[in-house]
Scaffold this motif. Sequence first.
Motif, short mmCIF file in Angstrom:
data_model
loop_
_atom_site.label_atom_id
_atom_site.label_comp_id
_atom_site.label_asym_id
_atom_site.label_seq_id
_atom_site.Cartn_x
_atom_site.Cartn_y
_atom_site.Cartn_z
N ASP A 156 0.86 -1.18 0.00
CA ASP A 156 0.00 0.00 0.00
C ASP A 156 0.90 1.23 0.00
O ASP A 156 1.60 1.50 0.98
CB ASP A 156 -0.91 0.00 1.23
N GLY A 157 0.90 1.94 -1.11
CA GLY A 157 1.79 3.09 -1.21
C GLY A 157 1.76 3.72 -2.58
O GLY A 157 0.69 3.91 -3.17
N ILE A 158 2.92 4.00 -3.13
CA ILE A 158 3.05 4.73 -4.38
C ILE A 158 4.20 4.15 -5.20
O ILE A 158 5.17 3.64 -4.63
CB ILE A 158 3.29 6.23 -4.11
N ASP A 159 4.06 4.17 -6.53
CA ASP A 159 5.18 3.78 -7.38
C ASP A 159 5.27 4.69 -8.59
O ASP A 159 4.30 5.34 -8.98
CB ASP A 159 5.12 2.30 -7.76
N LEU A 160 6.46 4.75 -9.15
CA LEU A 160 6.74 5.53 -10.35
C LEU A 160 7.37 4.59 -11.37
O LEU A 160 8.32 3.86 -11.05
CB LEU A 160 7.69 6.69 -10.05
N THR A 161 6.83 4.58 -12.58
CA THR A 161 7.35 3.75 -13.65
C THR A 161 7.79 4.63 -14.81
O THR A 161 7.06 5.55 -15.21
CB THR A 161 6.29 2.75 -14.15
N TYR A 162 8.98 4.35 -15.34
CA TYR A 162 9.52 5.10 -16.46
C TYR A 162 10.03 4.12 -17.51
O TYR A 162 10.75 3.17 -17.18
CB TYR A 162 10.64 6.03 -16.02
N GLN A 163 9.66 4.32 -18.76
CA GLN A 163 10.05 3.42 -19.84
C GLN A 163 10.70 4.21 -20.97
O GLN A 163 10.21 5.28 -21.36
CB GLN A 163 8.83 2.66 -20.37
N HIS A 164 11.81 3.66 -21.48
CA HIS A 164 12.52 4.35 -22.56
C HIS A 164 13.14 3.31 -23.48
O HIS A 164 13.60 2.25 -23.04
CB HIS A 164 13.61 5.26 -22.00
N SER A 165 13.16 3.62 -24.76
CA SER A 165 13.74 2.71 -25.75
C SER A 165 15.11 3.21 -26.17
O SER A 165 15.30 4.40 -26.46
CB SER A 165 12.82 2.60 -26.97
N PHE A 166 16.06 2.28 -26.22
CA PHE A 166 17.41 2.55 -26.72
C PHE A 166 17.61 1.67 -27.95
O PHE A 166 17.99 0.50 -27.85
CB PHE A 166 18.46 2.22 -25.66
N GLY A 167 17.29 2.21 -29.11
CA GLY A 167 17.32 1.39 -30.31
C GLY A 167 16.25 0.32 -30.25
O GLY A 167 15.06 0.63 -30.06
N ASP A 168 16.66 -0.93 -30.37
CA ASP A 168 15.72 -2.05 -30.33
C ASP A 168 15.50 -2.58 -28.91
O ASP A 168 14.80 -3.57 -28.73
CB ASP A 168 16.24 -3.19 -31.21
N THR A 169 16.10 -1.94 -27.93
CA THR A 169 15.98 -2.40 -26.53
C THR A 169 15.12 -1.43 -25.74
O THR A 169 15.35 -0.21 -25.76
CB THR A 169 17.36 -2.50 -25.87
N THR A 170 14.11 -1.97 -25.06
CA THR A 170 13.23 -1.17 -24.22
C THR A 170 13.54 -1.45 -22.76
O THR A 170 13.57 -2.62 -22.33
CB THR A 170 11.76 -1.49 -24.49
N VAL A 171 13.78 -0.39 -21.99
CA VAL A 171 14.10 -0.52 -20.57
C VAL A 171 12.99 0.13 -19.76
O VAL A 171 12.59 1.27 -20.02
CB VAL A 171 15.46 0.14 -20.23
N THR A 172 12.49 -0.62 -18.78
CA THR A 172 11.45 -0.12 -17.88
C THR A 172 11.99 -0.13 -16.47
O THR A 172 12.46 -1.16 -15.97
CB THR A 172 10.18 -0.99 -17.95
N GLY A 173 11.91 1.03 -15.80
CA GLY A 173 12.34 1.15 -14.41
C GLY A 173 11.16 1.47 -13.52
O GLY A 173 10.27 2.25 -13.89
N GLN A 174 11.13 0.87 -12.36
CA GLN A 174 10.03 1.07 -11.41
C GLN A 174 10.61 1.20 -10.00
O GLN A 174 11.45 0.40 -9.59
CB GLN A 174 9.05 -0.11 -11.46
N ILE A 175 10.15 2.21 -9.27
CA ILE A 175 10.48 2.33 -7.85
C ILE A 175 9.16 2.45 -7.08
O ILE A 175 8.20 3.06 -7.56
CB ILE A 175 11.39 3.54 -7.55
N ALA A 176 9.10 1.83 -5.92
CA ALA A 176 7.87 1.82 -5.13
C ALA A 176 8.21 2.00 -3.66
O ALA A 176 9.26 1.55 -3.18
CB ALA A 176 7.11 0.51 -5.34
#
Length: 420
Positions: A158-178
């Motif tokens: 029970d709380g909060i999270d932030l998700t950020y997604q970015h593509s580097f060429g053909d690679t997609t990176v998703t970061g999440q902190i909660a």
Amino acid sequence: MNKQIIAAALALPLALSSAFAQEAQGPSVKISGFGTGALTWTNTDQAEFGRPNQASGVKKSPRTGVDSNLGLQADIGVNSWLSFTAQGLVRRDAEEEYGAELGWAFAKAKISDQASVRVGRIGLPAFMISDYRNVGYANNFLRPPVEMYSQVPFNSLDGIDLTYQHSFGDTTVTGQIAFGGAEAPLAGDLTARGKKMSALNIVAEHGPFTARFGRVDATVSIYGDGPSAVRLGTLLTGLRSFGTALRAPQLTEMANQLDTNEKKASFTSVGLGMDWNNIVVQTEFAKRKVDAYVNDTSSWYVMGGYRIGKFLPYVIQSKLKIDGTVANVVPATCPVASPTVCGQLAALRAGANTLPYTGVGQGESSTTSIGVRWDFYRSLALKAQIDRVKPAVGSGLLLNAAPGFNKDVTVGAVAIDFVF
């Protein structure tokens, strides 16, 4: 949480969808669900096999309660940037009977095309398949390996999270902190409470390949009034009493180390996945550390399969190993000439020796599994799986075992997974 309240909360979106359908510009409402109907059995009546945190499992007679569940999810889109999601789940967990739980209940705000924030009850990203480990249809195997998925008692926070997604060429990176807190019932009339919880989840996807890193930190307490809590309380009181009476501060320190009140804990995991040219591979490795009687552990599994048309035969190898426990410093040789005192010290030493193998996710075990998935119809999958469970010490992760039981157990299961 009261089951009637959960049922009412889950029914509310159905009523809202009918109401909103009359509004041309109203919010969008999507109702979806998932479930598994399964039969599970073993080859012994001397111990029970169950999923993590189940109060009881299955013996020779087939039962539906181990691997069966039913979930319902409601997604309400208010506008282009704001939405609400709730997910309820019915299954057997911590209690003998089926129960309902509210797994998700959050508001999501889209900050940009790459970033979003969620507030409320969200899934705890401890594992590679945390968000869908209860959705059988979304997984290739019949059940997640218990050696890995028994190591964290919390499914959500029970709380909060932030998700950020970015593509580097053909690679997609998703970061999440909660950030937040959690409370979860445990088998044996216990409750686990997590405070000051933080989670980091990083996923990189490149074509058919997926790599993941995760870390969860928390201040954890385990408490309750069941038999296991009473036994632990009696042990801690005895250690502290003898520590004072025998002028043995090491006994008092041992009690403090075993205590489960407000202790630091961490879970670090990595995972890899591949679905390429009909070859399917999935693996995870994790380390758990807890400043209490709960074991420090290493756990891992490797799953490999080959897709043949609508069939996916697979094999899994998994293992849970104890890395460290609180040292038992109760003297093996009685320091006083009192049969009563010596008997009490012997009982304390014996009680402390059982702690690494008592409770949810405690013990050491390995499992070899073979199975097959058949996608025989749209949104339906039939699975069959056979596991050979090998407890290393005592009964391992098996439940309600007969005294002295230490044998390999064969588990069989068939299941139909569905989504709608």
